[in-house]
Design a protein around this motif. Sequence first.
Motif, PDB file in Angstrom:
ATOM      1  N   ASN A   1      -7.781  24.442  24.959  1.00 22.49           N
ATOM      2  CA  ASN A   1      -6.682  24.243  24.869  1.00 22.49           C
ATOM      3  C   ASN A   1      -6.418  24.209  23.569  1.00 22.49           C
ATOM      4  OD1 ASN A   1      -5.858  23.544  27.391  1.00 22.49           O
ATOM      5  ND2 ASN A   1      -8.033  21.632  26.979  1.00 22.49           N
TER       6      ASN A   1
ATOM      7  N   GLN B   1       4.364  18.066  26.699  1.00 23.94           N
ATOM      8  CA  GLN B   1       3.468  18.040  26.705  1.00 23.94           C
ATOM      9  C   GLN B   1       2.468  17.304  27.742  1.00 23.94           C
ATOM     10  OE1 GLN B   1       0.380  16.873  25.582  1.00 23.94           O
ATOM     11  NE2 GLN B   1      -1.350  18.464  26.713  1.00 23.94           N
TER      12      GLN B   1
ATOM     13  N   ARG C   1       0.400  17.386  31.690  1.00 21.28           N
ATOM     14  CA  ARG C   1      -0.833  16.451  31.175  1.00 21.28           C
ATOM     15  C   ARG C   1      -1.497  15.767  32.219  1.00 21.28           C
ATOM     16  NH1 ARG C   1      -5.894  16.683  27.038  1.00 21.28           N
ATOM     17  NH2 ARG C   1      -4.430  18.411  26.235  1.00 21.28           N
TER      18      ARG C   1
END
Length: 153
Positions: free
Chosen positions: A88, A135, A139
Motif C-alpha cells: 500500500n 480511496q 477502503r
Amino acid sequence: MSRDRHPLFVPLIFVGGVLFGFGLGFSHMARPEVVLNFLQFEDFGLLFVMFGAAIVSGLAFASIPQLRDRSPLSGETYGRRLKSLDRNVLIGGGIFGVGWGLSGICPGAAYASLGVGNVTILWALVGMFVGAYVQGFWRSRRAASGSAPTSAD
C-alpha cells in the motif's frame, strides 16, 4: 488526543501554519512552474529548501523528546509511529508521485499557492479531495466485504 490542552495550542498551530505558508511562498514552492522545473531536473533550488526544512525538523524531532517527555501544549507523550514498507505504501507513493508530477504541486504547497494568487490550483485541490474520498470509500467497501485490513494506517 488529550482534551486538556494548553490555551495557546490553537493559536500556536495557527502561527505555525502562517510561518509554513510564508516559507512556501517565499521559497517559491507554491508556484507549480518552479516545482515542475525541479521535477524535470532543470532547477535544483527547491532541493535546498527541502533539505533545509528537513534539517530543522529533524533536529527538533531528535532533541525535543530528549528535553521533555510530554508536549507542553497538548500534554501527549512523544512517540514514533512507524509504518512498515508494504504494498500500500509503495502503490500509494507511486500514485501520489504521478499526481504531484501532473499537477506540479504538493498538497501542502497547494494551499499556500492560493495565498500567492493561484486560484486555478483549486482544481487540483478539488481533485485531491475527490481522490481521498474515493480511496476512503473504496477502503471501507473492501473492509466491509472482509477482503482488506480494517486499519487505516
